[in-house]
Design a protein around this motif. Sequence first.
Motif, short mmCIF file in Angstrom:
data_model
loop_
_atom_site.label_atom_id
_atom_site.label_comp_id
_atom_site.label_asym_id
_atom_site.label_seq_id
_atom_site.Cartn_x
_atom_site.Cartn_y
_atom_site.Cartn_z
N LEU A 169 3.00 -7.57 11.44
CA LEU A 169 1.80 -8.40 11.40
C LEU A 169 2.13 -9.89 11.39
O LEU A 169 1.24 -10.73 11.54
N GLY A 170 3.39 -10.23 11.17
CA GLY A 170 3.78 -11.64 11.10
C GLY A 170 3.38 -12.32 9.82
O GLY A 170 3.12 -13.52 9.79
N ILE A 171 3.32 -11.54 8.71
CA ILE A 171 3.00 -12.11 7.41
C ILE A 171 4.14 -11.80 6.45
O ILE A 171 4.87 -10.82 6.64
N PRO A 172 4.30 -12.59 5.41
CA PRO A 172 5.40 -12.32 4.47
C PRO A 172 5.10 -11.10 3.62
O PRO A 172 3.95 -10.86 3.22
N PHE A 173 6.12 -10.32 3.33
CA PHE A 173 6.01 -9.23 2.37
C PHE A 173 6.17 -9.79 0.97
O PHE A 173 6.93 -10.74 0.74
N THR A 174 5.46 -9.22 0.01
CA THR A 174 5.63 -9.59 -1.38
C THR A 174 5.72 -8.33 -2.22
O THR A 174 4.99 -7.35 -1.98
N GLU A 175 6.59 -8.35 -3.23
CA GLU A 175 6.77 -7.21 -4.12
C GLU A 175 5.48 -6.86 -4.85
O GLU A 175 5.32 -5.72 -5.32
N ALA A 176 4.56 -7.80 -4.94
CA ALA A 176 3.29 -7.53 -5.62
C ALA A 176 2.51 -6.40 -4.97
O ALA A 176 1.66 -5.77 -5.62
N MET A 177 2.79 -6.11 -3.69
CA MET A 177 2.07 -5.06 -2.98
C MET A 177 2.42 -3.66 -3.50
O MET A 177 1.72 -2.70 -3.18
N LEU A 178 3.46 -3.54 -4.28
CA LEU A 178 3.94 -2.23 -4.72
C LEU A 178 3.31 -1.77 -6.04
O LEU A 178 3.49 -0.62 -6.44
N ARG A 179 2.54 -2.64 -6.70
CA ARG A 179 1.94 -2.28 -7.99
C ARG A 179 0.52 -2.85 -8.07
O ARG A 179 0.23 -3.91 -7.52
N TRP A 180 -0.35 -2.14 -8.78
CA TRP A 180 -1.70 -2.63 -9.01
C TRP A 180 -2.18 -2.09 -10.36
O TRP A 180 -1.63 -1.11 -10.89
N PRO A 181 -3.23 -2.66 -10.94
CA PRO A 181 -3.72 -2.20 -12.24
C PRO A 181 -4.37 -0.82 -12.12
O PRO A 181 -5.00 -0.49 -11.11
N GLU A 182 -4.23 -0.03 -13.15
CA GLU A 182 -4.91 1.26 -13.21
C GLU A 182 -6.42 1.05 -13.32
O GLU A 182 -6.89 0.05 -13.86
N GLY A 183 -7.19 1.99 -12.78
CA GLY A 183 -8.63 1.98 -12.96
C GLY A 183 -9.40 1.49 -11.75
O GLY A 183 -8.82 1.08 -10.75
N PRO A 184 -10.75 1.57 -11.82
CA PRO A 184 -11.60 1.10 -10.73
C PRO A 184 -11.40 -0.38 -10.46
O PRO A 184 -10.98 -1.14 -11.33
N LYS A 185 -11.72 -0.77 -9.22
CA LYS A 185 -11.57 -2.17 -8.81
C LYS A 185 -12.95 -2.72 -8.46
O LYS A 185 -13.82 -1.98 -7.97
N PRO A 186 -13.16 -4.02 -8.63
CA PRO A 186 -14.48 -4.59 -8.34
C PRO A 186 -14.87 -4.49 -6.87
O PRO A 186 -16.06 -4.55 -6.55
N PHE A 187 -13.89 -4.33 -5.99
CA PHE A 187 -14.19 -4.25 -4.56
C PHE A 187 -14.33 -2.81 -4.07
O PHE A 187 -14.54 -2.58 -2.88
N ASP A 188 -14.20 -1.81 -4.94
CA ASP A 188 -14.42 -0.42 -4.54
C ASP A 188 -15.85 -0.23 -4.04
O ASP A 188 -16.79 -0.80 -4.60
N GLY A 189 -16.01 0.63 -3.03
CA GLY A 189 -17.35 1.04 -2.65
C GLY A 189 -17.99 1.89 -3.73
O GLY A 189 -17.30 2.45 -4.60
N VAL A 190 -19.31 2.01 -3.69
CA VAL A 190 -20.04 2.77 -4.71
C VAL A 190 -19.60 4.23 -4.72
O VAL A 190 -19.74 4.93 -5.74
#
Length: 238
Positions: A169-190
């Motif tokens: 894609l021509g964008i930098p990779f970041t290690e942050a992509m490998l982890r996320w917080p547990e639980g629902p996210k505010p951007f989840d669909g209903v």
Amino acid sequence: MRIAMWSGPRNLSTAMMYAFAARGDCAVWDEPFYAAYLAATGIDHPMREAIIAAHEADPVRVAAACAGPNPEGKPLFYQKHMTLHMIPGFDRGFMRVCANVFLIRHPARVVASYARKRENPSLPDIGFVQQAELFDEVAGWLGHAPPVIDSADIRDNPHAALSGLCAALGIPFTEAMLRWPEGPKPFDGVWASHWYGAVHRSTGFEDPEGALPDLPDDARRLVDQALPYYERLASFRL
């Protein structure tokens, strides 16, 4: 940059959305056309009326937003699209201002997972035919194959797979992509309360999957129908 990620259901698609959201520089949109698809087709899905009530159901407005400014002024805008939602009559022009990527998964795993959430899926329900059609459309105007990434490769080695995707894609990779917080996210669909139980319990990509699941005869027939479409796109995977 706008990134349109095209997959069928039960395809690691929500985890991928969470990975991009975890970057910090990327806005995300969960299945933009879902409400429009339900309203236009009349198909019965879990939480159908709640989805239509809570989300934009006009496909013209959805397409305009997909091609519009990135939310929150962020450099990246990740759109998690289901291939089955892009029905005939919906304007696909927005795709030409997106980097289109195709996320695939072996149909045996898709069918096994989908059937646990909605009984008796059909070939149109799991999106393989539509995915191949969209892939061909994008390849036609690009003059070459767009990026394809296999969920098995992601689970085998998330760092390598996501690094390769970011490079494509021509964008930098970041290690942050490998982890996320547990639980629902505010951007989840209903619809998340019905479909996202496992990914809400996760904080990263799961370990590699084992052998393909053992399926009953009717499910195996569905897998056999989908397999040629999967195998053709798999030949282009990163």
